[in-house]
Design an enzyme around this catalytic site. Structure first.
Site, short mmCIF file in Angstrom:
data_model
loop_
_atom_site.label_atom_id
_atom_site.label_comp_id
_atom_site.label_asym_id
_atom_site.label_seq_id
_atom_site.Cartn_x
_atom_site.Cartn_y
_atom_site.Cartn_z
CG HIS A 66 -29.22 28.34 -21.12
ND1 HIS A 66 -29.22 29.06 -22.30
CD2 HIS A 66 -30.53 28.00 -20.90
CE1 HIS A 66 -30.46 29.14 -22.78
NE2 HIS A 66 -31.26 28.51 -21.94
CE1 TYR A 86 -38.25 29.75 -22.09
CE2 TYR A 86 -40.12 28.29 -22.45
CZ TYR A 86 -38.76 28.51 -22.45
OH TYR A 86 -37.91 27.51 -22.82
#
Length: 688
Positions: free
Chosen positions: A658, A459
């Site tokens: 999402h 990430y």
């Protein structure tokens, strides 16, 4: 591409003659038309792309086998930590393969009963339950519902005893919880509803409202956010547990907030500024009368807890309660205590403090992993926490706040034998010499021969810390014999604000270098090789994958960028995207920033005659956080310029967003397709 598949004929995506001028540099944007999510032309393109992708996936002989194995790995009863409101104890439970977890409640001597079942909200299970908040006496409850994964929410208000709606729901709310003031009503936040596309239209000014029970939404009182001086992209408001203070947080980006309080003893009391800048993250976490307790990283990058008199709450009056330590601090409150959850090389270490800052005790955890919970009300004598790591399914413990004893409350029913697997933390060296931690999970006795199918997940942004947690989907990969590796890249919050800042704006390349360094470590140590290495990440992690596959395409066999921020020159023009500028900067900020963004923006760095990894871009047509146009434009560039044999395609979920609230069935389908695509393109013809 594996030889058994038919040649791929991609849709012919038209090019428009669109360009933008940035500081004298013309940048073409031939696929700008795909930003129009409401057009029939875009809808037709989505259908054509999905047809190609699913035709390819259907050729993979073990695709259905993977779906079955992932389904079995998820088919067990999953129960959350309980919480008490009024006479009832509430908890979420998924019986196994339900699309959405159900909220139950029970009396101390009673049987559990369904309180809210989101699976009944829509026929396809695409409606999901967001947050829920009970009035102070637990007479009423307000809960939010998302449709098809959208960030826009509808808030329903019910009688908590009967479950019946007491008035019309509130519509068009976004990025908000609900915080009650007694049983009178609650605070919530939203934007003005945009004209045109709800998916991509910009939403700049977040506003805080108070809804009085028994009135309609048009009468809701605007509390904060009405003026240019109060113009913020994210505003939140919540009351202290004793209803004494309203706390307001306001920010222009995802990092840093201004902080305000209002004494609710009188409507005439003004809103008082506590922190009048956005150079820190500061939140009121507790109060004793007019004594406030604030968690902050102001002049303390790893975080600390301070206390202050609410009558003079500015930073110059703060007194340390839990001073800054070497490790990053998270704090929970319950039972009249503070629980400091320190992150020590991403593993949890928990200390209990009294409100004077005295250490009451260290809390012993089962092993290295992540502990979450320790949250409750002042009167709670029993709190709960969950412990997990990558190979340990979540286990819930009860905790006696006075005696300090932890007792097993509920073990996981996950059909996973932890004894057969291991997680090992290593530290590798990134390009500039920085040591970066990574946890590598796999079956015990793994042969280090460079041939293990490996997924490298990352990430690296927005101060988000990737701490060890169990996933049934990852467990399925491990049971297949795969390796799953997660490095803690700069840009995250694992080592405090300095670690975060080291991966932002003009230092963003550090994040990509850290990820590439993780891949090189796995190859050097023979966990895998470039022929068996896939990279995966979502949202900011989708950017990570897109940037690394365009910078070092030879290093990876498969790339799986999900719901990614891929057009770095225009991300800030959609929805609340400009709020991400703290991490990214914007192309109109300065010529230096424009050139830096252009240098790594995945959409702008796809080149002719480069052998890119097999790529499966994933997104959703209702993603109104990272709009799908990012993914649409990136795959269009790949399909236009790439002439090799690896498939480059996009999988677009319909009626999904999402990721939050994705129905279990869609999650299983998506995971099976990702694993099938990955293994097939590694040349694996059958599963063990």
């Amino acid at each position: 591409m594996v030889k058994d598949t038919a040649p791929i004929s991609y849709p012919n995506t038209k090019k428009g003659n669109v360009s933008d001028n940035y500081f004298g540099t013309q940048v073409s944007d031939p696929y700008r038309w795909l930003e129009d999510d409401m057009s029939a032309e875009t809808a037709a393109w989505v259908t054509e792309q999905n047809d190609v992708t699913f035709d390819f996936l259907e050729q993979i002989p073990y695709r259905s086998q993977l779906r079955d194995s992932i389904s079995k790995a998820q088919d067990y009863e999953k129960v959350s930590q309980p919480f008490k409101r009024g006479d009832y104890t509430y908890f979420y439970k998924n019986d196994g393969l339900q699309n959405q977890a159900v909220l139950y409640r029970q009396l101390e001597e009673g049987e559990p009963e369904v309180f809210l079942d989101p699976n009944t909200f829509s026929d396809e299970g695409t409606s999901s339950l967001g947050s829920i908040s009970f009035s102070k006496n637990a007479k009423f409850a307000a809960y939010s519902v998302s449709e098809a994964g959208s960030d826009w929410r509808t808030i329903y208000i019910i009688d908590a005893q009967t479950g019946k709606e007491v008035e019309a729901p509130l519509v068009d709310t976004k990025f908000t919880g609900m915080s009650w003031l007694g049983d009178e009503g609650f605070y919530y936040a939203s934007y003005d509803k945009p004209e045109g596309s709800e998916l991509s239209a910009r939403t700049d000014q977040h506003k805080l409202y108070f809804h009085q029970l028994g009135t309609n939404q048009q009468q809701d009182r605007l509390i904060f956010g009405a003026t240019e001086q109060e113009k913020h992209r994210y505003v939140g408001g919540y009351t202290t547990e004793d209803d004494r203070y309203l706390v307001i947080s306001a920010s222009v980006s995802t990092s840093g907030n201004r902080l305000f309080i209002k004494d609710l003893m009188s409507d005439d009391n003004p809103i008082i500024t506590v922190v009048d800048h956005t150079n820190s993250d500061s939140y009121v976490i507790e109060n004793q009368g007019n004594r406030l307790f604030i968690k902050t990283n102001l002049n303390a990058p790893n975080g600390k807890v301070v206390s202050v008199d609410a009558n003079s709450p500015q930073p110059e009056h703060w007194e340390d309660v839990i001073p800054e330590q070497q490790q990053v601090l998270d704090v929970q409150t319950g039972g009249g205590y503070l629980f400091a959850i320190y992150m020590v090389d991403v593993f949890s270490q928990v200390k209990q403090y009294d409100l004077l800052g005295n250490v009451v005790r260290d809390i012993t955890l089962p092993s290295e992993g992540c502990a979450s919970g320790f949250s409750g009300r002042h009167e709670d004598s029993q709190l709960y926490y969950t412990f997990t790591n990558y190979v340990t399914p979540p286990t819930i413990f009860s905790f006696d706040v006075e005696g300090g004893e932890s007792e097993l409350y509920r073990a996981s029913d996950a059909p996973f034998d932890s004894e057969k697997f291991e997680s090992r933390q290593v530290f590798y060296t990134s390009k500039d010499g920085t040591k970066v931690p990574m946890i590598i999970s796999h079956r015990k006795g793994l042969k280090l021969d460079g041939k293990n199918p490996t997924i490298l997940y990352g990430y690296g942004g927005f101060n988000v810390s990737l701490t060890p947690s169990f996933s049934g989907v990852v467990a399925s990969w491990l049971e297949l014999g795969g390796v799953y590796a997660i490095p803690n890249l700069r840009g995250g919050g694992e080592y405090g604000k300095e670690w975060h800042n080291a991966g932002t704006q003009l230092s963003k390349q550090n994040v990509f270098d850290d990820f590439i360094g993780a891949a090189e470590y796995l190859i050097e140590e023979q966990y895998t090789s470039s022929d068996f290495l896939a990279i995966r990440g979502g949202s900011n992690g989708g950017l990570l994958v897109g940037a690394c596959m365009t910078q070092r395409p030879e290093l990876f066999k498969v790339a799986l960028p999900a719901v990614g921020v891929l057009d770095m020159l225009r991300y800030h023009t959609f929805t609340a995207g400009e709020g991400w500028a703290y991490d990214y900067g914007t192309a109109n900020q300065s010529e230096e920033m424009f050139k830096y963004l252009l240098g790594y923006s995945p959409v702008h760095n796809v080149k002719q005659n480069v052998n890119y990894p097999a790529t499966l871009v994933t997104t959703a047509d209702h993603d109104d956080r990272v709009v799908p146009a990012h993914s649409y434009k990136f795959i269009s560039e790949l399909q236009d310029k790439y002439q090799g044999h690896n498939p480059v395609m996009i999988r677009i979920d319909v009626n999904a967003g999402h990721g939050a609230g994705m129905p279990m069935s869609k999650m299983i389908d998506l995971s099976a397709d990702l694993y099938a695509f990955t293994l097939f393109n590694m040349g694996i013809e059958e599963l063990n």
